[in-house]
Design an enzyme around this catalytic site. Sequence first.
Site, PDB file in Angstrom:
ATOM      1  N   SER A 238       1.372  -1.255  -0.164  1.00 50.21           N
ATOM      2  CA  SER A 238      -0.045   0.279   0.047  1.00 50.21           C
ATOM      3  C   SER A 238       0.841   1.571   0.106  1.00 50.21           C
ATOM      4  O   SER A 238       0.193   2.425  -0.944  1.00 50.21           O
ATOM      5  CB  SER A 238      -1.281   0.099   0.922  1.00 50.21           C
ATOM      6  OG  SER A 238      -0.242  -0.045   2.517  1.00 50.21           O
TER       7      SER A 238
ATOM      8  N   ARG B 264       0.527   3.496  -2.942  1.00 53.96           N
ATOM      9  CA  ARG B 264      -0.975   4.931  -3.041  1.00 53.96           C
ATOM     10  C   ARG B 264      -0.004   5.976  -3.794  1.00 53.96           C
ATOM     11  O   ARG B 264      -0.438   6.909  -4.724  1.00 53.96           O
ATOM     12  CB  ARG B 264      -0.541   5.431  -1.574  1.00 53.96           C
ATOM     13  CG  ARG B 264      -1.228   6.655  -1.255  1.00 53.96           C
ATOM     14  CD  ARG B 264      -1.374   7.136   0.410  1.00 53.96           C
ATOM     15  NE  ARG B 264      -1.420   5.654   1.073  1.00 53.96           N
ATOM     16  CZ  ARG B 264      -1.903   5.106   1.519  1.00 53.96           C
ATOM     17  NH1 ARG B 264      -0.383   4.589   1.760  1.00 53.96           N
ATOM     18  NH2 ARG B 264      -1.827   4.477   2.626  1.00 53.96           N
TER      19      ARG B 264
ATOM     20  N   ASN C  85      -1.417   7.546  -7.555  1.00 51.68           N
ATOM     21  CA  ASN C  85      -1.958   8.870  -6.983  1.00 51.68           C
ATOM     22  C   ASN C  85      -0.848   9.336  -8.200  1.00 51.68           C
ATOM     23  O   ASN C  85      -1.736  10.772  -9.855  1.00 51.68           O
ATOM     24  CB  ASN C  85      -1.528   9.997  -6.069  1.00 51.68           C
ATOM     25  CG  ASN C  85      -2.585   9.688  -5.189  1.00 51.68           C
ATOM     26  OD1 ASN C  85      -3.599  11.060  -5.449  1.00 51.68           O
ATOM     27  ND2 ASN C  85      -2.433   8.606  -4.171  1.00 51.68           N
TER      28      ASN C  85
END
Lengths: 294, 156
Positions: free
Chosen positions: A218, A222, A226
């Site tokens: 994660s 992440r 993005n």
Amino acid sequence: MEETLIMSTAGHEAAANAPTAGEYIVHHLTHWNSTGHAQKNVIDFSVINLDTMIFSVLMGVIGLFVMWRVAKSVTSGVPGRMQAAVEIVLEMVNDQAKGIVHSAESRKFVGPLALTVFIWIFLMNSMDFLPLDLLPSIWQTITGDHHAYLRVVPSADLNGTLGMSVGVLLVCLYYNVKIKGFGGWVHELFTAPFGSHPLLYPINFAMQMIEFLAKTVSHGMRLFGNMYAGELVFMLIALMGAAWSASATGVSLFVGHILAGSIWAIFHILIVALQAFIFMMLTLVYVGQAHEAH
Amino acid sequence: MNLNATLFAQLVVFFILAWFTMQFVWPPIVKALDERAKKIADGLAAAERGKHDLELATKRSTEALREGKEKAAELIANAEKRAAQVIEEAKLTAKAEADRIVAGAKAEIDQEAVRAKEQLREQVSTLVVAGAEKILRREINAQAHADILATIKQDL
């Protein structure tokens, strides 16, 4: 893969026809790697993305060079503007590190690590601010190949972000062993979080493994998600402008490009800084957790 | 989003950059920041100390001023007292001197008077003797009647 096929056929027609929207985006999402063509398999460790490596190392070197210049002429008297700017960032990182990692000895490494992560990711993310086609077109002109691949945002490459999050995982494992001792850490792997009972050992161990895996994946995903999404939106906006013509629809597309492009670029400033900050904070949190005995 | 060896290369770069920061960037800047914090703390402490010193000095100077005024008043009082004393003494001395002079003069006058009397007596006695001689030209033996003459002289 299918896309490559489309790309190669499109390559022959490129002189006459502009690429379709799909071709444009796929082309922009393909890395310049050591094989010279798009990677065929999802996982292939014989391939290395040259563009990601070049731009990430370049960003790291620029960021560290600037800070090194400041560090060389640093004064405890009245600071210059550049020194003040670097000090603000360093102080911010140091404050966060002090709040999360309580061992002053560990902070000697974790502090600089967090600062490096913040500056580096901030600069890598900032590559998104360059006009989408600027560096790729320059690169295509230099190589003379009008279909040369080049992606300029290293943090929009899963390899780049997972590389960093795996690095953080290694640091966490190191501190787990250093603080708790190897025996203590193994004991924790089997007894936390549910408690010390032989029946619970496998469940605890499984939970711990999942936790490490989830944290790392994660953490990397992440940032990647993005930046990848941000890049994709820039591409879609670029397509609007590319489709402009002398008609009413064409003009409104052009205006839409300028409007949406401005809004997204401004919003992206927030994302660039925020994602760099989040990655840094999670690095500190994970390393801090490695210091805590359950 | 394909995975490849870039991941490992990035991992290595990550640690090299972190190592560089730890070695060459972080320590000097943190040291400078700590130094500056200490400088500011020292400066503030010095300012506090200076303020305190100023307060003390003000108090001391007020005290000194008060003391000086007191001393001056005392001196003036003493001087006045002394002056009065000196005048008094001078008066006494002058009176004593005057008395002494007067006494001297009186004594001298007395002496002078006695001497004059003596002289006068001498002369009178001589005159008397001469007169008596003249009267008793032949009869009087100065030696034989000296005691009588002396007695007469005495009585004169």
